[in-house]
Structure formats: C-alpha cells, structure tokens
Design a protein around this motif. Structure first.
Motif, PDB file in Angstrom:
ATOM      1  N   ASP A  77      34.761 -40.406  89.931  1.00 36.95           N
ATOM      2  CA  ASP A  77      36.104 -40.721  90.425  1.00 36.95           C
ATOM      3  C   ASP A  77      36.550 -39.717  91.496  1.00 36.95           C
ATOM      4  OD1 ASP A  77      36.287 -42.935  88.796  1.00 36.95           O
ATOM      5  OD2 ASP A  77      37.444 -41.943  87.226  1.00 36.95           O
ATOM      6  N   GLU A  78      36.101 -38.470  91.356  1.00 36.71           N
ATOM      7  CA  GLU A  78      36.436 -37.452  92.360  1.00 36.71           C
ATOM      8  C   GLU A  78      35.747 -37.692  93.691  1.00 36.71           C
ATOM      9  OE1 GLU A  78      36.865 -33.770  89.221  1.00 36.71           O
ATOM     10  OE2 GLU A  78      35.661 -33.451  91.038  1.00 36.71           O
ATOM     11  N   ILE A  79      34.457 -38.092  93.638  1.00 31.96           N
ATOM     12  CA  ILE A  79      33.689 -38.158  94.893  1.00 31.96           C
ATOM     13  C   ILE A  79      33.781 -39.510  95.600  1.00 31.96           C
ATOM     14  CG2 ILE A  79      32.065 -36.364  94.121  1.00 31.96           C
ATOM     15  CD1 ILE A  79      29.938 -38.621  93.796  1.00 31.96           C
ATOM     16  N   LEU A  80      34.150 -40.561  94.884  1.00 30.88           N
ATOM     17  CA  LEU A  80      34.156 -41.892  95.535  1.00 30.88           C
ATOM     18  C   LEU A  80      34.965 -41.905  96.829  1.00 30.88           C
ATOM     19  CD1 LEU A  80      34.301 -44.466  92.568  1.00 30.88           C
ATOM     20  CD2 LEU A  80      32.414 -44.095  94.180  1.00 30.88           C
ATOM     21  N   GLN A  82      35.485 -39.622  98.959  1.00 33.68           N
ATOM     22  CA  GLN A  82      34.773 -38.889 100.017  1.00 33.68           C
ATOM     23  C   GLN A  82      33.707 -39.754 100.676  1.00 33.68           C
ATOM     24  OE1 GLN A  82      33.186 -35.370  98.069  1.00 33.68           O
ATOM     25  NE2 GLN A  82      35.044 -35.182  96.836  1.00 33.68           N
ATOM     26  N   PHE A  83      33.273 -40.817  99.974  1.00 33.76           N
ATOM     27  CA  PHE A  83      32.244 -41.690 100.524  1.00 33.76           C
ATOM     28  C   PHE A  83      32.811 -43.062 100.905  1.00 33.76           C
ATOM     29  CE2 PHE A  83      29.961 -38.387  98.318  1.00 33.76           C
ATOM     30  CZ  PHE A  83      28.884 -38.136  99.156  1.00 33.76           C
ATOM     31  N   GLY A  84      34.121 -43.110 101.057  1.00 34.49           N
ATOM     32  CA  GLY A  84      34.754 -44.352 101.488  1.00 34.49           C
ATOM     33  C   GLY A  84      34.806 -45.421 100.416  1.00 34.49           C
ATOM     34  N   LEU A  85      34.647 -45.010  99.137  1.00 36.83           N
ATOM     35  CA  LEU A  85      34.615 -45.988  98.048  1.00 36.83           C
ATOM     36  C   LEU A  85      35.798 -45.819  97.096  1.00 36.83           C
ATOM     37  CD1 LEU A  85      30.773 -45.869  97.231  1.00 36.83           C
ATOM     38  CD2 LEU A  85      31.993 -47.677  98.476  1.00 36.83           C
ATOM     39  N   GLY A  86      36.871 -45.222  97.588  1.00 41.00           N
ATOM     40  CA  GLY A  86      38.034 -44.990  96.744  1.00 41.00           C
ATOM     41  C   GLY A  86      38.696 -46.272  96.254  1.00 41.00           C
ATOM     42  N   GLY A  87      38.370 -47.394  96.885  1.00 39.28           N
ATOM     43  CA  GLY A  87      38.992 -48.658  96.506  1.00 39.28           C
ATOM     44  C   GLY A  87      38.272 -49.414  95.405  1.00 39.28           C
ATOM     45  N   LEU A  88      37.165 -48.872  94.911  1.00 39.04           N
ATOM     46  CA  LEU A  88      36.401 -49.589  93.881  1.00 39.04           C
ATOM     47  C   LEU A  88      37.220 -49.734  92.606  1.00 39.04           C
ATOM     48  CD1 LEU A  88      32.719 -48.249  94.023  1.00 39.04           C
ATOM     49  CD2 LEU A  88      33.722 -50.273  95.105  1.00 39.04           C
ATOM     50  N   GLY A  89      37.104 -50.906  91.976  1.00 37.75           N
ATOM     51  CA  GLY A  89      37.834 -51.175  90.740  1.00 37.75           C
ATOM     52  C   GLY A  89      37.110 -50.634  89.521  1.00 37.75           C
ATOM     53  N   GLU A  90      37.765 -50.807  88.374  1.00 32.17           N
ATOM     54  CA  GLU A  90      37.265 -50.245  87.118  1.00 32.17           C
ATOM     55  C   GLU A  90      35.866 -50.764  86.771  1.00 32.17           C
ATOM     56  OE1 GLU A  90      38.161 -47.825  85.309  1.00 32.17           O
ATOM     57  OE2 GLU A  90      36.816 -48.197  83.613  1.00 32.17           O
ATOM     58  N   ILE A  96      28.532 -48.507  88.248  1.00 31.46           N
ATOM     59  CA  ILE A  96      27.849 -47.415  88.960  1.00 31.46           C
ATOM     60  C   ILE A  96      27.578 -46.260  88.002  1.00 31.46           C
ATOM     61  CG2 ILE A  96      28.093 -45.641  90.754  1.00 31.46           C
ATOM     62  CD1 ILE A  96      29.602 -47.586  92.451  1.00 31.46           C
ATOM     63  N   ASN A  97      28.544 -45.967  87.143  1.00 30.57           N
ATOM     64  CA  ASN A  97      28.387 -44.806  86.252  1.00 30.57           C
ATOM     65  C   ASN A  97      27.192 -44.976  85.322  1.00 30.57           C
ATOM     66  OD1 ASN A  97      29.630 -42.236  85.657  1.00 30.57           O
ATOM     67  ND2 ASN A  97      30.083 -43.058  83.616  1.00 30.57           N
ATOM     68  N   ARG A  98      26.885 -46.234  84.992  1.00 28.31           N
ATOM     69  CA  ARG A  98      25.766 -46.494  84.082  1.00 28.31           C
ATOM     70  C   ARG A  98      24.411 -46.324  84.763  1.00 28.31           C
ATOM     71  NH1 ARG A  98      26.516 -48.204  78.444  1.00 28.31           N
ATOM     72  NH2 ARG A  98      25.109 -49.951  78.805  1.00 28.31           N
ATOM     73  N   VAL A  99      24.395 -45.999  86.055  1.00 28.00           N
ATOM     74  CA  VAL A  99      23.106 -45.766  86.707  1.00 28.00           C
ATOM     75  C   VAL A  99      22.325 -44.672  85.980  1.00 28.00           C
ATOM     76  CG1 VAL A  99      23.964 -44.076  88.389  1.00 28.00           C
ATOM     77  CG2 VAL A  99      21.911 -45.400  88.916  1.00 28.00           C
TER      78      VAL A  99
END
Lengths: 236, 236
Positions: A77-80, A82-90, A96-99
């Motif tokens: 949640d902190e880094i998203l 920074q990579f332009g992915l701050g808009g991703l939903g829950e 992604i976290n389950r990777v």
C-alpha cells in the motif's frame, strides 16, 4: 564418500525467500503481465526493501504479532502510488499481495530438496507465514516434511527463538539441525545458536541487473552453488 | 458427479490418532516384540485413557503448556508399575514413549489422503506435537501439505482456538475447512466453530476385542467407512 556432517545432522531447515524460490523473478513476471507499464525490477526491489523494517517493527513491539502477509500488504500500500498504481482497488491489491504465495522455485530447488528428503527431515524455517509457505509448496511441488515458520515461534529470524525452535520441535541438539540459506546474516545468527550452516549462492536474487556478492565467508560448514550441490555434498 | 461440498471446502484437516493411524494395534505389536509377557491390549488402552485427563490439566492451567510427548511420558511412568515394568530405565522408557511417533496408518489412509491431496489442501489437526506428527508422516509416507498441531495454536482440541486456528492459517472462513475424524466429540466441537465435518468409522480403534459404536450421528456433513470413502464421496 559421505560428508562427516551426514551422520550428525538430522534436520535441514531451509530459508525460503531467495534461497528456495526466486521472489524477484516471480514478481517481475507477474507485473509484466498485469501492469506492463511498471518497472517490475524496481517494484520488486522496493517491495522487498520494506520487509526488514516491517519485521523490526513487530520485534521491537511497535506492532503486535503480525504475519508476513499483512506486512507485505502494508508495504504494498505504501509503494503502489510511487509506481502509478495508487488507484488500485481492494481486490486487485489482495491479488497482487498473494504473489508471495506463488513464487517459483529456482531450477535446482525441487530436485535438491527431494534428494535431501531421502536422508534428512526437510522443513522450512522462513519468516513467511504458514499459509503462504503451504500454498507455495503445494503449487510448486516442494515436498517439505514439515512447514515451520516464524508464525509457529512468534519470532522473526534472526531472533534465536526461531532457530532454537526448530531443534526443540524435533527434540534435537542445535548442532543436529542445519540451516540452508542464501543470506550470510541469517546463517550467522543460526551459527550463534549452535546450528550447522550451508550457504547457497543465489547471485541473481535481486535480479540479473543487480548481482549479489556470493563469495564465501568464514564460519559456514558448507558453501554450495545450488541446493542440488548441497545434496551432492551430503551424499544424497 | 461432484459432491456440493467439493467446491466450497478448500482444506481438509485430519484428526490423526485413531482416524489416520491405528494407535492400539501399533502399541500392541510393539509390546508383543519388546515385552511379550505384558497384556498389550490392556497396556495400550491404559496409556490412551490417561490422555484426556492429562490434556485437561494443561487446559485448566494446572500445568503450563506441555507437549503430548511429555504428557505421554508422564502417563507411561504412571502405568508401567501396573504392568510389572516399573524397573525399566530411562533409555527404555524414552524408546517406548516414541512408539507414538511410529504409529502405523490404517490400510486406507495413504491412498485416501493422497487422492484428497490432488484437490484439497490436506493437513493434520492433531493434539500430537509437530515433531511426533512429522516423524510419523515421514516414516509412513503420509503426504501432508502442512503439519498443524495443538502445539501451533497452544490449545488442545476441543478448544475452539485449534479449529479456528486452521481457518486463520489459510485465510479461510470456517465453513471452507472440513475436519475429518473418527470421534464425534471432536467433530461436534469443530461444527460448533462453523467447520464442515466428516466422520470416519474406525470400529476397532480400541482393539478388535472392544468394538466401538460407529453408527451415524446427526450433524456431520459426511459419514464414511474409510478415508478412501471420503475421497470417493468428494470426487477424488
């Protein structure tokens, strides 16, 4: 001829992230599929860089006991943004976290662990949580005799409770347990508890663009180029 | 055709003593070899009879957390004189106590668990400790995806923390976990926590001379004659 350690060591405990599975390559591959505009190499390294500070917050008491799944999510949640992915939903964040449950083994890991299992009890000793490690093993075919984790001992490596916990689980003396890991600090902490240690070279753990110094350091019982090499050295 | 539960249940958690392995027969066989003058049937049942009271002493706080290996040893020391074995030394007592690590699976267990593993995550949920369960599985070839135990949750079944602990480990709702057991009280406690339940008939758990009532009781999702029957019912 048998290595002298083959008769005294009973349990091989494996560090997992970086040692058995390729977290960097796995994350880069998933990001290339899901979000090809993102620099997967930088993203993977940024995510992993938050790992130690997050565990330190647990071990110094700032956070109560928190599993790696939750720590990975906090860092994500902190880094998203920074990579332009701050808009991703829950749902996307959870996916992604389950990777980390889907990390792929290094090419030698399955053969190496399977051969070592014939002679030794093979288990994980990872800061990853039990569900993560079990899902990963089931998906990739890693044949652990037992999945052990910081979650069992409520202590993250390099806390001595984690290393000594493995010996206690199996009613063994520390020197009857060997830690297999690609990280000298992990091995040094294990050695400080009396465990045997095997270093495994993973030169590209942080990606091919960032080769790691894998030169031998004093103190380890074994220095190997792969887990198959550990198996060969121990006569398996 | 698939059973409707096959799509909702993700994890099968197995009770072990009596359900997957034959503690009575295994102890009788070992005693016949080591101490043929002893009534192995009575010895096995006396040892097992001390099991619940010993766990109760842990759960009511009279004893601190104590693993089953240590509880088995306390009970063993109590009953040995009753069987004319009060003179056994420390090494012999340790060796007998480890019989619980060497219990043999029922004839259908390996095939049943192996088939279920193709579709579900299969784990133990036993009051036995991690080392005991791992040694037993390695010796007999039981292919658990993960060894879970009261030792992980610091709570003996039927404490809800044990059943709910499995769901938490895998980030599942309780109804996505099914307990497989040969004991109605264990299954009832699991059901009380929201888990699915499968009863397995083990008529000779306490020996052929003491057949157990294995008639169906209301409330269980499945009533099966073996673990292979569980697999067949769930389409594996």
């Amino acid at each position: 001829m048998d290595h002298p350690l083959s008769s005294t060591v009973k349990v091989l405990a494996f560090d997992v992230f970086g040692t058995v599975v390729d977290w960097h390559g796995s994350i880069v591959r998933e990001m290339a599929q899901r979000h090809p505009q993102v620099d997967g190499d930088a993203f993977a390294r940024a995510w992993r860089a938050g790992y130690r500070p997050a565990m330190a917050r647990v071990m110094n008491g700032e956070l109560g006991w928190t599993r790696i799944d939750e720590l990975h999510r906090m860092i994500l949640d902190e880094i998203l943004p920074q990579f332009g992915l701050g808009g991703l939903g829950e749902a996307q964040r959870q996916e992604i976290n389950r990777v980390w449950h889907r990390l792929a083994p290094w090419p030698d890991s399955l053969e190496g662990v399977t051969r070592l299992k014939r002679r030794f009890t093979v288990c994980t000793l990872s800061n990853g949580n039990l569900g993560l490690l079990t899902n990963m093993a089931k998906r990739s075919g890693l044949p652990w005799d037992c999945v052990l984790s910081a979650e069992v001992f409520r202590a993250y490596k390099p806390d001595p409770a984690a290393y000594l916990g493995v010996a206690k689980v199996f009613d063994l003396a520390p020197q009857e347990v060997m830690l297999v890991a690609a990280h000298h600090d992990d091995l040094a902490a294990a050695r400080g508890c009396g465990l045997r240690t095997a270093y495994v070279e993973r030169r590209t753990e942080f990606g091919p663009a960032h080769p790691k110094d894998v030169s031998p350091q004093p103190g380890n019982d074994l220095h190997c180029t792969s887990i198959v090499h550990v198996a060969e050295t121990l006569g398996c």
